[in-house]
Structure formats: structure tokens, C-alpha cells
Write a protein that holds these residues in place. Structure first.
Motif, PDB file in Angstrom:
ATOM      1  N   GLU A 179      42.173   4.509  -4.010  1.00 58.00           N
ATOM      2  CA  GLU A 179      43.189   4.049  -2.836  1.00 58.00           C
ATOM      3  C   GLU A 179      44.145   5.249  -2.886  1.00 58.00           C
ATOM      4  O   GLU A 179      44.636   5.640  -1.700  1.00 58.00           O
ATOM      5  N   ASN A 180      44.889   5.483  -3.957  1.00 55.90           N
ATOM      6  CA  ASN A 180      45.838   6.595  -4.034  1.00 55.90           C
ATOM      7  C   ASN A 180      45.220   7.842  -3.644  1.00 55.90           C
ATOM      8  O   ASN A 180      46.147   8.619  -2.606  1.00 55.90           O
ATOM      9  N   GLN A 194      42.411   8.272   8.474  1.00 52.22           N
ATOM     10  CA  GLN A 194      42.278   7.619   7.019  1.00 52.22           C
ATOM     11  C   GLN A 194      40.910   7.105   6.948  1.00 52.22           C
ATOM     12  O   GLN A 194      40.268   6.933   5.936  1.00 52.22           O
ATOM     13  N   ASN A 211      45.172   7.706   0.363  1.00 54.12           N
ATOM     14  CA  ASN A 211      46.364   7.784   0.902  1.00 54.12           C
ATOM     15  C   ASN A 211      46.894   9.214   0.849  1.00 54.12           C
ATOM     16  O   ASN A 211      47.717   9.774   1.926  1.00 54.12           O
ATOM     17  N   GLU A 265      47.908  11.522   4.241  1.00 54.15           N
ATOM     18  CA  GLU A 265      49.030  12.107   4.351  1.00 54.15           C
ATOM     19  C   GLU A 265      48.818  13.545   4.461  1.00 54.15           C
ATOM     20  O   GLU A 265      49.313  14.172   5.753  1.00 54.15           O
TER      21      GLU A 265
END
Length: 190
Positions: free
Chosen positions: A113-114, A87, A117, A121
Motif C-alpha cells: 500500500e505504501n 493509482q 501511494n 504520487e
């Protein structure tokens, strides 16, 4: 791939992004009466983005066995340092994209931010970590961006710089960048 080949791969990727082909000097066969040992600078022709990508694809194909051997010993996820380390690299890469003139337009209107993330992932799962990637596939996520190989190289340069800044090892950088190169067909549409 031998360490020198991997370093060459990283240098080509970074040179492609920075556009830093250096002038090369050639020693010509000059008329010694007029020009004793004269030197003439010749500028090396920089490979096109398409040629640079083809070279990277060939290098990654040549390194496939070595990378598979390393991954059989230990997952890339573990060797990268796990979710938090991944991350951190993703966040730095996104920050670099936001100021990279070649690709900043791809970040317009993006919830950073999205994105961090989702990409985290994706990479966690792709490198052998636990979880499930529920985001869009690469083709659909990038189709509207009209990316070409120059954009692809710029994004790869940002990723390489972020990994270097985070202290990611050369072998792990090679594996991540080769995985990135493997996705090119899904994200480059021009």
C-alpha cells in the motif's frame, strides 16, 4: 513516432518480457534430387536484455518530438485520466510484480500500500498533476535491489500489461514507458 513504430516498441517490450521470439522458417537451396522444396526451421536468436533496452532507448529518442507535441497540447496526467486512473494502474502493476517470477524477490518485505501511494504520487507529479513527491529519489529507492536489464524489462512488461488492462491509449502508454526507460540509469545497477 508513427503508430506502427509505437506498436513495434510495445511488441518488443512485451516480447522481451515474455521471451517469445518465434521460430523463423528459411527456405534453403537444397539438393532437389533428395529434398524437393524441403524447408529447414531456423530459430531466431533473441536479443539480449541489453540489446532490447538499447533498441527501446533509440525508439524513445526517435519519438521525443511527437511525445513533446502531445504533451504541449494536453498533460499526460490529464490524458491518463488523473490521479485515480494512475493509482489503479500502479496498484495493478504492483500486484503483477508480486507474482512475476523474474522480480518477485524485489517485493519481499515491501508494504504494498505504501509503495502504491509513493509510486502514484511520483507519477502524478511526473505526468503534470498537482502535488509534491516526497519519497526517495529513484537511485536510492532501488540501489539495494541490484537490478539488471532483465529485471527492468520484466517490470516494464508488468507496467505495460497493467496499462493495457486499464484501457490506456497507445500514445499514452508510449509516453509512460519511454519515461520509464528514461529512468533506467537510476535504477539498474548491474
Amino acid at each position: 513516432m508513427k503508430k506502427t513504430g509505437m506498436i513495434l516498441f510495445l511488441m518488443i517490450l512485451l516480447a522481451a518480457v515474455a521471451g517469445c521470439a518465434a521460430p523463423v522458417e528459411e527456405h534453403g537451396d537444397h539438393d532437389h534430387a533428395d529434398h524437393d522444396h524441403a524447408e529447414e526451421a531456423v530459430t531466431e536468436v533473441e536479443p539480449t536484455p541489453d540489446e532490447q533496452v538499447a533498441e527501446m532507448e533509440a525508439m524513445c529518442a526517435g519519438a521525443a518530438d511527437a511525445m513533446a507535441g502531445r504533451q504541449a497540447e494536453s498533460s499526460l496526467y490529464d490524458r491518463l485520466g488523473g490521479r485515480d486512473a494512475i493509482q489503479a494502474v500502479v496498484a495493478d502493476t504492483v500486484a503483477r510484480h508480486q507474482v512475476n517470477d523474474a522480480i518477485v524477490h524485489t517485493m519481499e518485505g515491501v508494504d504494498a500500500e505504501n509503495l502504491i501511494n509513493q509510486v502514484t504520487e511520483f507519477l502524478v507529479v511526473a505526468t503534470g498533476g498537482e502535488g509534491e513527491y516526497t519519497g526517495r529519489d529513484m537511485a536510492n529507492a532501488h540501489a539495494h535491489l541490484d537490478l539488471n536489464n532483465m529485471h527492468f524489462l520484466a517490470a516494464g512488461g508488468d507496467l505495460g500489461a497493467a496499462m493495457t488492462a486499464a484501457g490506456v491509449g497507445e500514445e499514452e502508454q508510449q509516453e509512460v514507458l519511454c519515461a520509464f526507460v528514461g529512468l533506467r540509469g537510476e535504477v539498474v545497477t548491474q
